[in-house]
Structures are given as structure tokens and as C-alpha cells.
Motif scaffolding. Structure first.
Motif, PDB file in Angstrom:
ATOM      1  N   GLU A 248       2.197   0.835   0.010  1.00 44.29           N
ATOM      2  CA  GLU A 248       1.726   1.987  -0.755  1.00 44.29           C
ATOM      3  C   GLU A 248       2.097   3.290  -0.053  1.00 44.29           C
ATOM      4  O   GLU A 248       2.508   4.261  -0.694  1.00 44.29           O
ATOM      5  CB  GLU A 248       0.209   1.895  -0.944  1.00 44.29           C
ATOM      6  CG  GLU A 248      -0.221   0.739  -1.855  1.00 44.29           C
ATOM      7  CD  GLU A 248      -1.728   0.611  -1.935  1.00 44.29           C
ATOM      8  OE1 GLU A 248      -2.420   1.398  -1.237  1.00 44.29           O
ATOM      9  OE2 GLU A 248      -2.221  -0.260  -2.676  1.00 44.29           O
ATOM     10  N   LYS A 249       1.965   3.329   1.278  1.00 45.41           N
ATOM     11  CA  LYS A 249       2.346   4.531   2.013  1.00 45.41           C
ATOM     12  C   LYS A 249       3.849   4.791   1.906  1.00 45.41           C
ATOM     13  O   LYS A 249       4.289   5.938   1.749  1.00 45.41           O
ATOM     14  CB  LYS A 249       1.943   4.381   3.492  1.00 45.41           C
ATOM     15  CG  LYS A 249       0.445   4.271   3.730  1.00 45.41           C
ATOM     16  CD  LYS A 249      -0.269   5.554   3.383  1.00 45.41           C
ATOM     17  CE  LYS A 249      -1.755   5.455   3.719  1.00 45.41           C
ATOM     18  NZ  LYS A 249      -2.496   6.684   3.330  1.00 45.41           N
TER      19      LYS A 249
ATOM     20  N   GLN B 166      -1.105  -1.928   2.191  1.00 43.25           N
ATOM     21  CA  GLN B 166      -1.340  -0.520   2.495  1.00 43.25           C
ATOM     22  C   GLN B 166      -0.067   0.167   2.985  1.00 43.25           C
ATOM     23  O   GLN B 166       0.222   1.302   2.616  1.00 43.25           O
ATOM     24  CB  GLN B 166      -2.452  -0.391   3.539  1.00 43.25           C
ATOM     25  CG  GLN B 166      -3.824  -0.843   3.052  1.00 43.25           C
ATOM     26  CD  GLN B 166      -4.871  -0.796   4.145  1.00 43.25           C
ATOM     27  OE1 GLN B 166      -4.540  -0.577   5.319  1.00 43.25           O
ATOM     28  NE2 GLN B 166      -6.124  -1.006   3.782  1.00 43.25           N
TER      29      GLN B 166
END
Length: 250
Positions: free
Chosen positions: A81-82, A78
């Protein structure tokens, strides 16, 4: 309604509870048996609960570590992805900033170019007047000094804007810088070299905003003399060469 007469047995009084000891003992036995059953049920439930508690397996440290590692991997994914989304957003913003800056500079350059092209004919008029004016009287000299000060001020303003005049005479002809309007022989310059300038060219920074109108040298004129013409002699009796048959008189 007439009632039937009571029998002798019914007329006898009921015996008290103590007169039936066997019933009392049976009741005591039932109560004891009930308490015993309740106690056994309680012990059985307690044993079942303790057995279930003992049957539950203790958590495995390896499984817990794997679970934590999996959760950590999910969090890292995550986060990646950020970060990718942030980098794409930052790259888009940088491209937008550079594009707007470039467009702003191009617009400013075009506006300056437009302004300079409107001023250059005025500069040309000052220079032509300077070439044609003959300073013979004090009045003419005073007039010359007055408009020359304006001319110098105008040229200084153009220099501050980044405008520069190109040198053309004596330079090789370049179609990116010059506009040839004539080709003429020149004893001073070799072929394909600018021999004369009719209108100067200018640059705004590195950009050519007006080409110079020039005459290109065709080389030095030919200096070889032309071959002499042959004289024609008319034939006559006196010009007839002597022959053995017709000797000339002495």
C-alpha cells in the motif's frame, strides 16, 4: 451498699495450672492439630500450583509459525500500500512537471511568435526598398550598403531565433502554407503551382507564423488559333451560277 459474706469455697485459694493436667494436654493436642492442618494446607497449595503448571500446554511450533506468517503477510500488505501510494504520488508529480514544462515552452513560443510578427514588416520594408532602389550614383550605393548591413543583421537575429523563410514559387499550392490572392495563366508552371509570390511566408521552427501571399498558376495559356470567320458573298447577276435554262454568255 453492704457486701454479702464469702462462702467457704470462695475463700479457698485457686489451684495452680499444674493442678489441671488434662487441660494442658488438650491445649497441646489442639496446637498440634492446628500445625498439622496448616502443613496440609501448604502442601495442598503447592500441589495445586505444580498441577496447574503441568497442565499448561507447551507452545505448538506450527501455530507459532502460522502466527509469524500472518504477521509477515500483514507487513507485506502495508508495504505494498505504501509503494502504491508512492508510485501514485510520483506519477502525479511527473505529470505536473511535464505539464508545467509544456506550458512554459508554449508560452515562450507564443512570445517569440508575437515578437517575430512585429519584426517581419520591417524586413518586408527593407526588401521592397532594395527592389525599388536604382543604384546610379555613389550616394545611392553608399545608402544601399548602409541599410543592407542593418538588414543582414536583422535577418541573422531572426535565424538565431529559429525563423526561416519558406520557398513558395514553383511549389505546389498548399493552403497550410500559402494564401492565394490570384490565379493566372503561366507558361512556366503547370496548374495549381505557385507562379508568383507577393509576400513571403515564414516559419518559427515547424510552426507557420505567416502564410505566403501567392498567385497560383492556372496552366499555360491556350495556343490554338481561333477558327477563321466565313466570308459572306452577296448574290448578284454576275455571281449567279449558270443554269441550263439561263446559260452564261461566252
Amino acid at each position: 451498699m453492704p457486701t454479702s459474706p464469702m462462702t467457704a469455697e470462695e475463700k479457698q485459694p485457686m489451684a495452680p495450672e499444674d493442678t489441671y493436667p488434662e487441660l494442658q494436654e488438650e491445649e497441646i493436642d489442639v496446637e498440634a492439630e492446628l500445625e498439622k492442618l496448616i502443613l496440609e494446607d501448604s502442601e495442598a497449595e503447592a500441589g495445586t500450583s505444580s498441577g496447574e503448571t503441568a497442565a499448561e500446554p507447551s507452545p505448538d511450533p506450527g501455530e507459532a509459525l502460522k502466527q509469524l506468517q500472518h504477521e509477515l503477510e500483514v507487513v507485506r500488505q502495508q508495504l505494498k500500500e505504501k509503494e502504491d501510494a508512492y508510485l501514485r504520488l510520483y506519477a502525479d508529480f511527473e505529470n505536473y512537471r511535464r505539464r508545467t514544462q509544456r506550458e512554459k515552452e508554449e508560452f515562450s513560443q507564443k512570445e517569440r511568435q508575437k515578437f517575430v510578427l512585429e519584426i517581419l514588416p520591417v524586413v518586408d520594408s527593407f526588401e521592397r526598398a532594395q527592389q525599388q532602389l536604382k543604384l546610379e550614383t555613389d550616394r545611392e550605393r553608399e545608402l544601399h550598403n548602409s541599410y543592407q548591413s542593418v538588414y543582414r543583421l536583422l535577418v541573422e537575429c531572426l535565424k538565431k531565433m529559429g525563423v526561416s523563410r519558406m520557398k513558395s514559387v514553383g511549389q505546389p499550392f498548399d493552403p497550410n502554407l500559402h494564401e492565394a490572392i490570384a490565379r493566372q495563366p503561366s507558361p512556366d508552371y503547370p496548374e495549381d503551382v505557385v507562379a508568383a509570390e507577393y509576400q513571403p511566408g515564414y516559419k518559427l521552427g515547424d510552426l507557420v507564423i505567416r502564410h505566403a501571399m501567392v498567385a497560383v498558376s492556372a496552366g499555360s495559356p491556350s495556343s490554338e488559333p481561333s477558327p477563321p470567320a466565313q466570308a459572306t458573298i452577296e448574290a448578284g447577276p454576275e455571281n449567279t451560277p449558270a443554269s441550263p435554262q439561263n446559260p452564261q454568255p461566252s
